[in-house]
Write a protein that holds these residues in place. Structure first.
Motif, PDB file in Angstrom:
ATOM      1  N   ALA A  50     -99.859  -0.259  30.589  1.00 13.58           N
ATOM      2  CA  ALA A  50     -99.732   1.122  30.127  1.00 13.58           C
ATOM      3  C   ALA A  50    -100.536   1.371  28.860  1.00 13.58           C
ATOM      4  O   ALA A  50    -100.404   2.433  28.245  1.00 13.58           O
ATOM      5  N   THR A  51    -101.363   0.414  28.488  1.00 21.43           N
ATOM      6  CA  THR A  51    -102.122   0.511  27.241  1.00 21.43           C
ATOM      7  C   THR A  51    -103.609   0.540  27.526  1.00 21.43           C
ATOM      8  O   THR A  51    -104.147  -0.376  28.161  1.00 21.43           O
ATOM      9  N   CYS A  52    -104.294   1.579  27.064  1.00 22.17           N
ATOM     10  CA  CYS A  52    -105.732   1.705  27.268  1.00 22.17           C
ATOM     11  C   CYS A  52    -106.463   0.544  26.613  1.00 22.17           C
ATOM     12  O   CYS A  52    -106.116   0.123  25.495  1.00 22.17           O
ATOM     13  N   THR A  53    -107.466   0.029  27.281  1.00 18.14           N
ATOM     14  CA  THR A  53    -108.210  -1.114  26.747  1.00 18.14           C
ATOM     15  C   THR A  53    -109.276  -0.701  25.744  1.00 18.14           C
ATOM     16  O   THR A  53    -109.992  -1.555  25.216  1.00 18.14           O
ATOM     17  N   HIS A  54    -109.390   0.597  25.464  1.00 19.40           N
ATOM     18  CA  HIS A  54    -110.348   1.068  24.459  1.00 19.40           C
ATOM     19  C   HIS A  54    -109.726   0.985  23.070  1.00 19.40           C
ATOM     20  O   HIS A  54    -109.975   0.033  22.341  1.00 19.40           O
ATOM     21  N   TYR A  55    -108.864   1.956  22.712  1.00 17.48           N
ATOM     22  CA  TYR A  55    -108.205   1.941  21.400  1.00 17.48           C
ATOM     23  C   TYR A  55    -106.684   1.878  21.539  1.00 17.48           C
ATOM     24  O   TYR A  55    -105.964   2.359  20.685  1.00 17.48           O
ATOM     25  N   SER A  56    -106.200   1.320  22.646  1.00 23.91           N
ATOM     26  CA  SER A  56    -104.757   1.125  22.875  1.00 23.91           C
ATOM     27  C   SER A  56    -104.001   2.439  23.013  1.00 23.91           C
ATOM     28  O   SER A  56    -102.839   2.550  22.609  1.00 23.91           O
ATOM     29  N   GLY A  57    -104.638   3.435  23.596  1.00 25.07           N
ATOM     30  CA  GLY A  57    -103.978   4.711  23.822  1.00 25.07           C
ATOM     31  C   GLY A  57    -102.870   4.605  24.856  1.00 25.07           C
ATOM     32  O   GLY A  57    -102.856   3.696  25.699  1.00 25.07           O
ATOM     33  N   PRO A  58    -101.887   5.537  24.831  1.00 22.69           N
ATOM     34  CA  PRO A  58    -100.724   5.510  25.735  1.00 22.69           C
ATOM     35  C   PRO A  58    -101.061   6.120  27.093  1.00 22.69           C
ATOM     36  O   PRO A  58    -100.996   7.334  27.274  1.00 22.69           O
ATOM     37  N   LEU A  59    -101.372   5.302  28.063  1.00 20.44           N
ATOM     38  CA  LEU A  59    -101.806   5.816  29.361  1.00 20.44           C
ATOM     39  C   LEU A  59    -100.724   6.588  30.094  1.00 20.44           C
ATOM     40  O   LEU A  59    -101.026   7.467  30.903  1.00 20.44           O
TER      41      LEU A  59
END
Length: 511
Positions: A50-59
């Motif tokens: 559930a964590t974006c691999t770019h800047y750890s955004g909340p998917l």
């Protein structure tokens, strides 16, 4: 990069009732000690990190479109079935097994990444330019299974870096330097990409299909990507070349500014551009006194209109930035900037944010078609066989507006690099991604989707005072671009509608 997501919601390894899974709406939970989400798309149920691999955004707060999920922060896009990433994310999303037992749906083991089969492609690939597009292309080729030789000519050390961070958190002292390289040398060695640094491309021979480097070394290619990027503009005024005047394009540039940015120091930023104002905000975070000089009446108005421009100016003024608009520098002595009006601004150092110039000399000298950029078609192919162009130098047919444009956006350049990788391996689909950029000013971020070089009407939603606002830039009855403040979900909806070619839906969002 970024902070790990806090574990909330149900333990998905224990399972949840299938009735809790709404079509296209992520259910956030956790499994195996990490944030995981379940997403139902039709009859299929997907489980991913559930964590974006770019800047750890909340998917889980993002938008599900078909079989993909888009991050609300910076619009990275992931395939829910495979985890495959679209920029600004480069690393795929982790996927998990989904186990069904009657009405219960639970998350099983993390799936092992399956290496793609060897993909047919050119005999070898040379990529000239280690910026957003070049790095994304090299990595994209390997992730798609290309096994031929790849040389990435990234002239500036340490190789590909996260350039947006150089004016944002890194410059502000909020991001450590280890976050800045997109990939390290070990990554490229592991993936069989030759990283060529300190030896710039000097000559392109499209007949011989080769690139000659400054050292005289010759690189033959079966396919070539030109991603040479841009060079910052300087000023033609006395003192503009002094040691206390900086541009910001490379990690070395950002380091040099950081070395000067001690608390109480005085800086003048020339250029009320996005990068100029991001620099101003970052310097204020370090306690630097900042004056901004801009030739226009309202900062950023040419791109986002008067209302957002005035809002951003007021935001900076609230944080201590002093503006000198409708002004130009006449000279830059060692300790000041002197304006044409005669005003003298004290300065321990100066940062220029007055635009960039595309690096098209290599293409131009090789006889490629150049017209305010390297002209490419809908598959990013140049006028020379086997040669592609992407990023800041590419002038391409933008799918939504239909215009031939050159766009200087980081994520858009990465998307182009990923598209070139697919095209080199025989993917016949045209490049239809919509331009997107974000700009951070203190705790406020502006998201911008589409591309409008001019407009005859601006439609708005919400108010800037409320913290949730959007402006649609329209010409001849068609929305060309949308800027949002505090409305990530709307920004994602607009992007998805534009990619689908749905002009009515875009218009309806502002009805």
């Amino acid at each position: 990069m970024g902070q790990a997501a806090e574990l909330t919601g149900p333990d998905l390894s224990a399972g949840v009732d299938a009735s809790r899974l709404e079509e296209g709406r992520p259910l956030l939970g956790h499994a195996g000690g990490e944030a995981v989400m379940l997403v139902r798309v039709g009859e299929a149920v997907h489980a991913t990190s559930a964590t974006c691999t770019h800047y750890s955004g909340p998917l889980a707060e993002g938008l599900v479109v078909g079989g993909t999920v888009r991050c609300p922060w910076h619009h990275a896009c992931f395939d829910l079935a495979t985890g495959r990433a679209a920029a600004p994310a480069l690393t795929p999303l982790a996927c998990f097994e989904v186990v069904r037992a009657g009405a219960l749906v639970r998350v099983g083991k993390k799936r092992v990444d399956e290496k793609p089969g060897a993909a047919k492609g050119p005999s070898s690939v040379v990529i000239v330019g280690g910026g957003a597009a070049g790095a994304a292309c090299a990595e994209g080729l390997r992730r798609l299974g290309y096994v031929g030789a790849i040389a990435l000519v990234a002239d500036e050390p340490p190789g590909p870096v996260d350039r947006p961070n150089l004016s944002k958190d890194y410059l502000a002292g909020k991001a450590p330097e280890e976050w800045i390289p997109l990939r390290d040398a070990a990554f490229y060695r592991e993936h069989g990409v030759e990283l060529v640094m300190g030896d710039a491309a000097a000559l392109l021979d499209t007949n011989a299909q080769s690139v000659t480097l400054t050292s005289g070394r010759r690189l033959a290619y079966g396919a070539l990507l030109l991603a040479t990027g841009s060079a910052p503009r300087t000023l033609d005024v006395p003192g503009a070349e002094s040691a206390n005047v900086f541009v910001l394009r490379t990690l070395a540039d950002s380091r040099a500014i950081v070395a000067k940015a001690t608390s109480g120091a005085r800086a003048v930023v020339i250029g009320a551009s996005f990068i100029g104002l991001e620099v101003a905000a970052s310097l204020r975070a370090r306690g630097v006194e900042v004056d901004v000089v801009g030739a226009e009446k309202i900062p950023l108005a040419r791109v986002v209109g008067d209302e957002i421009g005035a809002f951003v100016k007021a935001l900076h003024e609230k944080n201590g930035v002093r503006f000198h608009m409708e002004q130009k520098p006449s000279q830059i002595p060692d300790d000041a900037v002197v304006l044409e009006s005669g005003t003298r601004l004290a300065a321990d150092f100066v940062v220029l944010g007055v635009g960039v110039t595309p690096n098209v000399a290599l293409a131009e000298n090789a006889g490629l078609r150049v017209d305010r950029g390297v002209v490419v078609d809908e598959k990013l192919r140049t006028s020379a066989e086997g040669v592609y162009a992407a990023g800041d130098i590419a002038r391409l047919p933008e799918a939504w507006s239909g215009a031939l444009v050159r766009i200087e956006h980081w994520a858009y350049a990465e998307r182009q690099g990923q598209a070139v990788a697919r095209a080199m391996l025989g993917d016949g689909a045209p490049f239809r991604d919509v331009p997107f950029f974000w700009s951070a000013h203190y705790d406020t971020t502006i998201n911008y989707v589409g591309h409008a070089e001019g407009w005859d009407k601006i439609r708005t939603r919400g108010t800037l005072a409320s913290g949730k606002y959007a402006a649609a830039f329209e010409r001849a009855g068609r929305v060309l671009a949308v800027a949002t403040v505090g409305d990530d979900s709307l920004s994602l909806e607009v992007e998805a509608a534009m990619e689908a070619g749905d002009a009515r839906k875009v218009a309806d969002l502002f009805a």
